[in-house]
Design an enzyme around this catalytic site. Structure first.
Site, PDB file in Angstrom:
ATOM      1  N   GLY A 140       0.798  -1.176   0.002  1.00 15.06           N
ATOM      2  CA  GLY A 140       0.064   0.065   0.000  1.00 15.06           C
ATOM      3  C   GLY A 140       0.867   1.206  -0.156  1.00 15.06           C
TER       4      GLY A 140
ATOM      5  N   CYS B 138       1.971   3.617  16.466  1.00 15.54           N
ATOM      6  CA  CYS B 138       2.991   2.577  17.254  1.00 15.54           C
ATOM      7  C   CYS B 138       4.252   2.340  16.308  1.00 15.54           C
ATOM      8  CB  CYS B 138       2.162   1.374  17.359  1.00 15.54           C
ATOM      9  SG  CYS B 138       0.954   1.709  18.446  1.00 15.54           S
TER      10      CYS B 138
HETATM   11  C1  UGA Z   1       0.146  -2.256  15.983  1.00 10.58           C
HETATM   12  C2  UGA Z   1       0.384  -3.767  16.122  1.00 10.58           C
HETATM   13  O1  UGA Z   1      -0.417  -4.484  14.910  1.00 10.58           O
HETATM   14  C3  UGA Z   1      -0.110  -4.170  17.486  1.00 10.58           C
HETATM   15  O2  UGA Z   1       0.052  -5.657  17.542  1.00 10.58           O
HETATM   16  C4  UGA Z   1       0.433  -3.564  18.413  1.00 10.58           C
HETATM   17  O3  UGA Z   1      -0.099  -3.877  19.829  1.00 10.58           O
HETATM   18  C5  UGA Z   1       0.036  -1.736  18.156  1.00 10.58           C
HETATM   19  O4  UGA Z   1       0.786  -1.420  16.849  1.00 10.58           O
HETATM   20  C6  UGA Z   1       0.847  -1.162  19.458  1.00 10.58           C
HETATM   21  O5  UGA Z   1       1.979  -1.320  19.560  1.00 10.58           O
HETATM   22  O6  UGA Z   1       0.032  -0.524  20.383  1.00 10.58           O
HETATM   23  P1  UGA Z   1      -2.058  -0.509  15.135  1.00 10.58           P
HETATM   24  O7  UGA Z   1      -0.958   0.580  15.130  1.00 10.58           O
HETATM   25  O8  UGA Z   1      -3.259  -0.413  15.806  1.00 10.58           O
HETATM   26  O9  UGA Z   1      -1.360  -2.117  15.657  1.00 10.58           O
HETATM   27  O10 UGA Z   1      -2.210  -0.919  13.631  1.00 10.58           O
HETATM   28  P2  UGA Z   1      -1.873  -2.209  12.400  1.00 10.58           P
HETATM   29  O11 UGA Z   1      -3.186  -2.736  12.194  1.00 10.58           O
HETATM   30  O12 UGA Z   1      -0.772  -2.787  13.113  1.00 10.58           O
HETATM   31  O13 UGA Z   1      -1.614  -1.128  11.128  1.00 10.58           O
HETATM   32  C7  UGA Z   1      -0.463  -0.472  11.301  1.00 10.58           C
HETATM   33  C8  UGA Z   1      -0.197   0.255   9.849  1.00 10.58           C
HETATM   34  O14 UGA Z   1       0.257  -0.844   9.027  1.00 10.58           O
HETATM   35  C9  UGA Z   1      -1.504   0.858   9.336  1.00 10.58           C
HETATM   36  O15 UGA Z   1      -0.947   2.154   8.793  1.00 10.58           O
HETATM   37  C10 UGA Z   1      -1.843  -0.113   8.281  1.00 10.58           C
HETATM   38  O16 UGA Z   1      -2.484   0.195   7.332  1.00 10.58           O
HETATM   39  C11 UGA Z   1      -0.601  -0.680   7.767  1.00 10.58           C
HETATM   40  N1  UGA Z   1      -0.488  -2.105   7.253  1.00 10.58           N
HETATM   41  C12 UGA Z   1      -0.982  -3.010   8.036  1.00 10.58           C
HETATM   42  C13 UGA Z   1      -0.074  -2.281   5.848  1.00 10.58           C
HETATM   43  O17 UGA Z   1       0.162  -1.400   5.327  1.00 10.58           O
HETATM   44  N2  UGA Z   1      -0.322  -3.552   5.424  1.00 10.58           N
HETATM   45  C14 UGA Z   1      -0.443  -4.761   6.117  1.00 10.58           C
HETATM   46  O18 UGA Z   1      -0.500  -6.044   5.667  1.00 10.58           O
HETATM   47  C15 UGA Z   1      -0.941  -4.395   7.362  1.00 10.58           C
END
Ligand code: UGA
Length: 469
Positions: free
Chosen positions: A276, A283
């Site tokens: 993406g 985080c």
């Molecule tokens: C992240 C971790 O996934 C949690 O396990 C952790 O507890 C949390 O940080 C924290 O340290 O408090 P979060 O920040 O809510 O959680 O979001 P994610 O769902 O992990 O996504 C993070 C970013 O990566 C977003 O911008 C999302 O769009 C992006 N992403 C995620 C991708 O671009 N590709 C993916 O395959 C997955």
């Protein structure tokens, strides 16, 4: 068990509500008195599925919003520290809030008689923080032997925070003191025994939930490292697939097929491999840099993490170049942006790739209409975008008269857009999708020029047949 949670941000508030759901009595403390007041009046300060239900169920009952940290700490057997650890300018985590709270807890414990207390680090912190908390407490009058320190990192994600807490992949508890480990095991017993999901009003388990939950007990330093290393690994996975997507674009391959192929190897797995516009949020960006700083501090140069950050930053710039390529020039173009939040299912715009792309486009002289199902007011209040940006009430209004639609956040509702209606609103039938929400062949059928990430572009017509841009 009586528990205090200090710091009612994302992690603290969700943890407090879920601990109350596990039948503990929770005292909630925060230095922001207006937040406490709002919570006492039944307001939910963050957008999170199931949180309003839990707050309604437990506020004023098993969950109390306390003004006095001293009273709360003295009454509790376990004290969770969940205050913020923002990045300092050096990239290290700023631990001043953790230190301040440790001193406050120590003062509360410096006099009188009370039962043994366990102080638990819940915020994401660098290795050695538990040691520092202990030292800070002893220096500030907490008698050694009357308290223990543990690390219990939280792995919840925004948008699914409540179910992540109640149905975790793992619970990590770290301490050198067996009493701390035993107390943490008792706190989480309803999850590790599998009792909680059987209760009649339990929050329903998500698909694939691990029941009963697995608990990993270790020393505090290992627990602290597990959290940083997990987030850095996930960020690395995202940068890796983004880099692979860029190669797919260069050779005309399809990243969806490549993802399917590599994800089929059970050692790799297909989750967290969506290319993406790069990762964002409160985080990953902060934790990758903080983990890098931890490595530096202990004499190891973790260059791999530098590259993770470089790829992530470039992914945003690359997206802007894609928009330029399809529109020829950017200055004076009017663009519709769908999505402001850092990911779908949240109103959080912290470190959102969408916001930084929109800022780049404004700097290039574009005008913008934007739509997000829940993050618009935060984006408006942030002051990050110029006052000229138009906030639309729906995607079609945003698209009206625009030269192209940009998809910047993976909101579920965008996948069911009325595409003919969207097309009718647009000046040019162009979609630049930073989240790969649609299939290129479907978009071609719908008559769009469709540009996505790591997949062949479709609908590009010869320049002669394109409208003048
Ligand atoms: C992240 C971790 O996934 C949690 O396990 C952790 O507890 C949390 O940080 C924290 O340290 O408090 P979060 O920040 O809510 O959680 O979001 P994610 O769902 O992990 O996504 C993070 C970013 O990566 C977003 O911008 C999302 O769009 C992006 N992403 C995620 C991708 O671009 N590709 C993916 O395959 C997955």
């Amino acid at each position: 068990m009586k528990i205090t949670v200090i710091g009612l941000g994302y992690v603290g508030l969700v943890a407090a509500a879920c601990l109350a759901e596990l039948e503990h009595e929770v005292f909630c403390v925060d230095s922001d008195l207006s937040k406490l007041e709002a919570l006492r009046h039944g307001e939910t300060p963050i957008f999170e599925k199931f949180l309003p239900e839990l707050l309604k169920r437990h506020s004023g009952q098993r969950m109390r919003f306390e003004l006095s940290l001293t009273d709360a700490v003295r009454a509790s057997a376990a004290i969770f520290i969940a205050v913020g650890t923002p990045p300092a300018s050096s990239g290290e985590a700023d631990l001043s809030h953790v230190e301040f709270v440790s001193r406050q807890i120590a003062h509360a414990l410096s006099k009188g008689t009370y039962e043994y207390k366990v102080i638990i680090g819940k915020s994401t912190v660098p290795v050695y923080t538990a040691d520092w908390v202990r030292k800070a407490m002893e220096l500030n009058g907490a008698p050694p032997g009357k308290f223990g320190v543990a690390s219990n990192p939280e792995f919840l994600r925004e948008g699914t925070a409540v179910t992540d807490f109640l149905y975790p992949d793992r619970i990590v508890v770290g301490s050198e003191d067996q009493r701390c480990i035993d107390l943490l095991k008792a706190i989480y017993e309803p999850l590790t025994s599998g009792c909680y999901p059987q209760q009649p009003h339990a929050i329903p388990a998500p698909d694939g939930a691990m029941v009963p939950a697995r608990l990993i007990a270790c020393d505090a330093k290992s627990a602290e490292l597990i959290k940083h290393a997990s987030n850095a690994f996930l960020a690395m996975k995202i940068s890796y697939i983004n880099a692979v997507a860029n190669i797919c674009e260069a050779v005309g391959a399809d990243v969806d097929r490549v993802r399917e192929g590599i994800g089929a190897d059970a050692r790799i797995g297909s989750r967290f491999l969506h290319p993406g516009i790069g990762y964002g949020g409160s985080c990953f960006p902060k934790d990758v840099t903080a983990f890098r700083a931890v490595a530096q501090e202990c004499g190891y140069s973790f260059g791999l993490l530098d590259e993770v950050v470089v790829i992530n930053d470039e992914q945003r710039q690359r997206f802007v170049r894609k928009i330029r390529r399809v529109l020829w020039t950017l200055k004076g173009k009017h663009l519709a942006a769908l999505g402001l939040a850092f990911k779908g299912g949240t109103d959080d715009i912290r470190e959102s790739p969408a916001m930084s792309i929109l800022r780049m486009l404004e700097a290039e002289g574009c005008t913008l209409s934007v739509y997000d199902p829940s993050a618009a007011s935060k984006a408006q209040q942030s002051g990050l975008l110029s006052a000229d940006v138009r906030f639309a009430d729906n995607p079609y209004e945003a698209a009206r008269g625009a030269n192209a639609v940009l998809i910047l956040t993976d909101w579920e509702e965008f996948t069911s857009l009325d595409l003919p209606r969207l097309r009718a609103e647009l000046r040019y039938p162009i979609i630049v999708d930073g989240r790969n929400l649609f299939s290129p062949s479907e978009m071609m059928k719908q008559g769009f020029i469709y540009v996505s990430v790591g997949r062949p572009q479709v609908g590009i017509q010869p320049a002669a047949s394109l409208p003048r841009m």
